[in-house]
Enzyme design. Structure first.
Site, PDB file in Angstrom:
ATOM      1  N   ASP A  67       0.813  -1.225   0.000  1.00 40.27           N
ATOM      2  CA  ASP A  67       0.000   0.000   0.000  1.00 40.27           C
ATOM      3  C   ASP A  67       0.842   1.269   0.000  1.00 40.27           C
ATOM      4  O   ASP A  67       2.058   1.219   0.153  1.00 40.27           O
ATOM      5  CB  ASP A  67      -0.947  -0.013   1.224  1.00 40.27           C
ATOM      6  CG  ASP A  67      -0.252  -0.450   2.509  1.00 40.27           C
ATOM      7  OD1 ASP A  67       0.987  -0.425   2.558  1.00 40.27           O
ATOM      8  OD2 ASP A  67      -0.967  -0.818   3.463  1.00 40.27           O
ATOM      9  N   ASN A 136      -7.522  -3.219  14.398  1.00 38.26           N
ATOM     10  CA  ASN A 136      -8.895  -3.568  14.015  1.00 38.26           C
ATOM     11  C   ASN A 136      -8.929  -4.725  13.019  1.00 38.26           C
ATOM     12  O   ASN A 136      -9.952  -4.987  12.405  1.00 38.26           O
ATOM     13  CB  ASN A 136      -9.614  -2.341  13.425  1.00 38.26           C
ATOM     14  CG  ASN A 136      -8.928  -1.806  12.177  1.00 38.26           C
ATOM     15  OD1 ASN A 136      -7.961  -2.392  11.692  1.00 38.26           O
ATOM     16  ND2 ASN A 136      -9.422  -0.692  11.646  1.00 38.26           N
ATOM     17  N   HIS A 138      -7.123  -4.970  10.217  1.00 33.69           N
ATOM     18  CA  HIS A 138      -6.893  -4.665   8.799  1.00 33.69           C
ATOM     19  C   HIS A 138      -5.580  -5.275   8.317  1.00 33.69           C
ATOM     20  O   HIS A 138      -4.642  -5.464   9.091  1.00 33.69           O
ATOM     21  CB  HIS A 138      -6.984  -3.161   8.501  1.00 33.69           C
ATOM     22  CG  HIS A 138      -5.841  -2.312   8.951  1.00 33.69           C
ATOM     23  ND1 HIS A 138      -5.921  -1.407   9.971  1.00 33.69           N
ATOM     24  CD2 HIS A 138      -4.581  -2.202   8.490  1.00 33.69           C
ATOM     25  CE1 HIS A 138      -4.767  -0.777  10.128  1.00 33.69           C
ATOM     26  NE2 HIS A 138      -3.927  -1.240   9.243  1.00 33.69           N
ATOM     27  N   GLU A 143      -9.608  -2.090   5.243  1.00 34.88           N
ATOM     28  CA  GLU A 143     -10.255  -1.760   6.511  1.00 34.88           C
ATOM     29  C   GLU A 143     -11.523  -2.591   6.707  1.00 34.88           C
ATOM     30  O   GLU A 143     -12.103  -3.087   5.743  1.00 34.88           O
ATOM     31  CB  GLU A 143     -10.646  -0.274   6.496  1.00 34.88           C
ATOM     32  CG  GLU A 143      -9.460   0.672   6.471  1.00 34.88           C
ATOM     33  CD  GLU A 143      -8.817   0.867   7.830  1.00 34.88           C
ATOM     34  OE1 GLU A 143      -8.881  -0.042   8.676  1.00 34.88           O
ATOM     35  OE2 GLU A 143      -8.246   1.960   8.038  1.00 34.88           O
TER      36      GLU A 143
HETATM   37  C1  GLP Z   1      -0.596   0.151   8.654  1.00 35.26           C
HETATM   38  C2  GLP Z   1      -0.182  -0.573   7.374  1.00 35.26           C
HETATM   39  C3  GLP Z   1      -0.358  -2.049   7.511  1.00 35.26           C
HETATM   40  C4  GLP Z   1       0.255  -2.510   8.810  1.00 35.26           C
HETATM   41  C5  GLP Z   1      -0.537  -1.963   9.960  1.00 35.26           C
HETATM   42  C6  GLP Z   1       0.037  -2.330  11.323  1.00 35.26           C
HETATM   43  O1  GLP Z   1      -1.841   0.742   8.593  1.00 35.26           O
HETATM   44  N1  GLP Z   1      -0.849  -0.116   6.206  1.00 35.26           N
HETATM   45  O2  GLP Z   1       0.227  -2.700   6.393  1.00 35.26           O
HETATM   46  O3  GLP Z   1       0.271  -3.904   8.892  1.00 35.26           O
HETATM   47  O4  GLP Z   1      -0.599  -0.566   9.863  1.00 35.26           O
HETATM   48  O5  GLP Z   1       1.119  -1.511  11.598  1.00 35.26           O
HETATM   49  P1  GLP Z   1       2.128  -1.676  12.794  1.00 35.26           P
HETATM   50  O6  GLP Z   1       3.034  -2.784  12.402  1.00 35.26           O
HETATM   51  O7  GLP Z   1       2.840  -0.363  12.851  1.00 35.26           O
HETATM   52  O8  GLP Z   1       1.340  -1.972  14.005  1.00 35.26           O
END
Ligand code: GLP
Length: 248
Positions: A67, A136, A138, A143
């Protein structure tokens, strides 16, 4: 699904990096699906370390990221393009032209998304997709919602994701509201999925994703349908599994 439990973050990084290394060694021109956020940083550090020791070669590897924030260009320090340069690309012998992320500067959503799906197809699909998980549930920026979205799409970020990601920005107001993300179909077509999670705040999402109903309200739950998923997590992220009906 296979669960790898790590006693600490160092061990988690090594276990996940080992799975990626195995893929790279077995298929030196692998297409790796990569993730951003805090979770993969240590994994990338471990891969860089092994590269420096001469144990890993990125020369033939292709990468496609999950992304990118809409509106952020590669030179923006908050963009995922920038993150990937900093955390991995500039430190290993990956060829720049073999690294891909959605184009956050593309205003036209349809073009941005169709181009990205075409690219994944051209590459022959993803051999191994690395994933983090949002609180959540995702994955990428898919989402919680009414339906699983198959292809790359533009998504309006949920308040919970904006708040969680605000730690990487000067303020909450600076977090872009929209992002381009691979869809659930893009993720599911990967031959192998490695999801990493650490910390108590991921425990609920991990537990529900792998033991609860498959629902677009918790996008990661779709991974139950994938034939080759590894969850690499620490004790805190797995704490509900240990207490629940699912025994490690
Ligand atoms: C972001 C990214 C995801 C990631 C998620 C968790 O929103 N787009 O790809 O897995 O957050 O992030 P973190 O590893 O910082 O908890």
């Amino acid at each position: 699904m296979r669960i790898y439990q790590a006693d600490n973050i160092k061990e988690l990084n090594r276990k996940a990096a080992n799975l990626i290394s195995a893929q790279m060694i077995l298929k030196p021109d692998s297409v790796l699906g990569l993730a951003t956020g805090a979770s993969p940083i240590g994994v990338y550090k471990q891969l860089i370390d092994w590269y420096r020791k001469g144990d890993l070669d990125f020369a033939g590897i292709r990468t496609v990221n999950l992304d990118e924030y809409k509106g952020l260009g590669p030179e923006d320090p908050q963009s995922y393009h920038y993150y990937m340069q900093e955390q991995l690309f500039s430190a290993v012998n990956l060829r720049q032209e073999n690294t891909y992320l959605p184009d956050g500067t593309q205003e036209d959503e349809r073009t941005a998304c169709e181009d990205y799906d075409a690219l994944i197809r051209q590459l022959g699909g993803i051999d191994l997709q690395l994933l983090g998980i949002g609180r959540n549930g995702h994955i990428g920026f898919n989402e919680p919602g009414e339906a699983f979205i198959r292809n790359t799409h533009c998504v309006r970020l949920s308040e919970s994701t904006i708040q969680a990601n605000a730690r990487f920005f000067a303020s909450r107001e600076d977090v872009p509201e929209y992002a381009y993300t691979m869809g659930i179909g893009d993720i599911l077509q990967a031959k192998r999925v490695v999801l990493i999670a650490f910390g108590e705040e991921k425990a609920r999402a991990c537990y529900e994703a792998f033991t609860g109903p498959i629902t677009p309200q918790l996008p990661a739950s779709i991974l139950q349908l994938h034939p080759n998923v590894s969850l690499v997590a620490d004790r805190a992220a797995l704490s509900l599994f240990a207490q629940g009906e699912y025994t490690l």
